[in-house]
Write an enzyme that holds these catalytic residues in place. Sequence first.
Site, PDB file in Angstrom:
ATOM      1  N   HIS A  88       0.822  -1.209   0.000  1.00 22.18           N
ATOM      2  CA  HIS A  88       0.000   0.000   0.000  1.00 22.18           C
ATOM      3  C   HIS A  88       0.860   1.265   0.000  1.00 22.18           C
ATOM      4  CE1 HIS A  88      -3.978  -1.853   1.729  1.00 22.18           C
ATOM      5  NE2 HIS A  88      -3.630  -2.356   0.575  1.00 22.18           N
ATOM      6  N   TYR A  98      -9.465   4.318   3.089  1.00 21.84           N
ATOM      7  CA  TYR A  98     -10.026   3.193   3.828  1.00 21.84           C
ATOM      8  C   TYR A  98     -11.510   3.404   4.110  1.00 21.84           C
ATOM      9  CZ  TYR A  98      -5.460   1.043   4.490  1.00 21.84           C
ATOM     10  OH  TYR A  98      -4.257   0.424   4.282  1.00 21.84           O
ATOM     11  N   GLU A 140       1.496   2.042   7.705  1.00 23.87           N
ATOM     12  CA  GLU A 140       1.803   2.835   6.510  1.00 23.87           C
ATOM     13  C   GLU A 140       2.297   4.229   6.883  1.00 23.87           C
ATOM     14  OE1 GLU A 140      -1.910   2.388   4.416  1.00 23.87           O
ATOM     15  OE2 GLU A 140      -1.612   0.207   4.408  1.00 23.87           O
ATOM     16  N   ARG A 203       3.315  -0.351 -11.172  1.00 24.77           N
ATOM     17  CA  ARG A 203       3.761  -1.727 -10.952  1.00 24.77           C
ATOM     18  C   ARG A 203       4.984  -1.712 -10.031  1.00 24.77           C
ATOM     19  NH1 ARG A 203      -0.331  -1.733 -13.233  1.00 24.77           N
ATOM     20  NH2 ARG A 203      -0.993  -2.963 -15.042  1.00 24.77           N
ATOM     21  N   GLN A 204       5.203  -2.836  -9.344  1.00 23.60           N
ATOM     22  CA  GLN A 204       6.348  -2.960  -8.455  1.00 23.60           C
ATOM     23  C   GLN A 204       7.428  -3.801  -9.131  1.00 23.60           C
ATOM     24  OE1 GLN A 204       3.078  -3.665  -7.134  1.00 23.60           O
ATOM     25  NE2 GLN A 204       3.057  -1.508  -6.541  1.00 23.60           N
ATOM     26  N   SER A 206      11.479  -5.298  -8.283  1.00 25.28           N
ATOM     27  CA  SER A 206      12.559  -5.456  -7.308  1.00 25.28           C
ATOM     28  C   SER A 206      13.801  -4.710  -7.773  1.00 25.28           C
ATOM     29  CB  SER A 206      12.908  -6.940  -7.139  1.00 25.28           C
ATOM     30  OG  SER A 206      11.852  -7.647  -6.548  1.00 25.28           O
ATOM     31  N   GLY A 271      12.738 -17.861 -12.842  1.00 24.76           N
ATOM     32  CA  GLY A 271      12.370 -16.809 -13.775  1.00 24.76           C
ATOM     33  C   GLY A 271      12.842 -15.446 -13.323  1.00 24.76           C
ATOM     34  N   THR A 275      15.623 -11.385  -9.572  1.00 29.63           N
ATOM     35  CA  THR A 275      16.066 -10.001  -9.363  1.00 29.63           C
ATOM     36  C   THR A 275      16.404  -9.668  -7.910  1.00 29.63           C
ATOM     37  OG1 THR A 275      13.720  -9.338  -9.468  1.00 29.63           O
ATOM     38  CG2 THR A 275      15.043  -9.031 -11.450  1.00 29.63           C
ATOM     39  N   PHE A 384       5.455 -11.957  -6.784  1.00 32.20           N
ATOM     40  CA  PHE A 384       5.257 -10.844  -7.706  1.00 32.20           C
ATOM     41  C   PHE A 384       3.772 -10.850  -8.105  1.00 32.20           C
ATOM     42  CE2 PHE A 384       9.901 -10.989  -9.381  1.00 32.20           C
ATOM     43  CZ  PHE A 384      10.332 -10.416  -8.202  1.00 32.20           C
ATOM     44  N   GLY A 385       3.039  -9.802  -7.700  1.00 24.91           N
ATOM     45  CA  GLY A 385       1.612  -9.761  -7.971  1.00 24.91           C
ATOM     46  C   GLY A 385       0.831  -9.955  -6.686  1.00 24.91           C
TER      47      GLY A 385
END
Length: 393
Positions: A88, A98, A140, A203-204, A206, A271, A275, A384-385
Amino acid sequence: MLSEQSAATVRATLPAVGAALGEITERFYDGLFAAHPELLRDLFNRGNQAAGTQRQALAGSIAAFAAYLVDRPDERPDVMLNRIAHKHASLGVAPDQYRVVHQHLFAAIVEVLGDAVTAEVAAAWDEVYWLMANALIAIEKRLYTESGQTGWRTWTVAGRVEETADVATFQLRPADDGPVPDFLPGQYVSVRVELPDGARQIRQYSLSAAPGSPLRQISVKRVQDDAGPDGEVSSHLHAQVHEGDTVELSAPYGDLVLEHTDQPLVLASAGIGVTPMIAMLEQLARTGHTAPVTVVHADRSPVTHALRGDHEAFAAKLPDTAVHFWYEQEAPETARTGRVDLSTVPVASGTRAYLCGPVPFMRAVRTQLLDKGVAPADIHYEVFGPDLWLAQG
């Protein structure tokens, strides 16, 4: 802590609510995005929404949190909360959002369950929601304070390296030439780009190099899915972002981090999950880690093994390292063919393990590590995701 009265109500209604959570979250997102289309455009991952994985993750996390409160009334599932809070924070989620979520989530609960949602049931699940929401808001807030960065920062692409046909490494420096904040090996940054339709999708990725460099480095796999839409952001980065261009980055976040330890280590990836392991290996080499390190990686072939040169080079700098690569095809003599099989791989007593890759791969490796005596508390993972594994566990 959940009140005794609410705990009894949640315990009694959890099977019914849990069974309906799939439909509840579907109605929730439909109502949320109808009222706030900007959230789908600029905050939520449109690919995950189309695939339904984000809905599964939300349903699973709510059910897991409620079950934890009922089973352990004096505790809090901090591992789950920390992981969600890091994600988040990387997205820039704000406390007032929220309340928006609460409004549409409880409207969906009433719509799906109807008369079963009595005042007592509503009050109990309201308590569950705000226990979870307020815990996330507090975590957070701390993460935002610790990062020292508010909002998004613009970075310039200082270099781009084509690692494989589908993986490109972007070397980034701050566009304002300001300092590069520190991070921990294993963490990620969010990347925000503007797509042709005007959406700003996030998107995130690494960080694929250890701390200490004046540059940030991310290695991005172009997502191509025969069963669904291709990755919007990864495709954009591959096609449109080159040296001299700019992207927006969050501060570094992520709770899967390499801790300073004298323990033996297993770094297992598959895969593009390689990273964070590259950053960890580089850091271990820099700090002179002397305990055994077992490197495990699975890929389709040596050609698709991104950052393979770095993988081997950093491992070679450590005094006690064993490298085991598995490829589905075209395995050289120094690697193996097929799926990862640790039956003949020595794993030292007291090993700490870090896993990153597809969930089936991590489940299999985790099971094999447990069979070899690695303690469950010493096995850490990154997905991832949407974290369906965590939500289900």
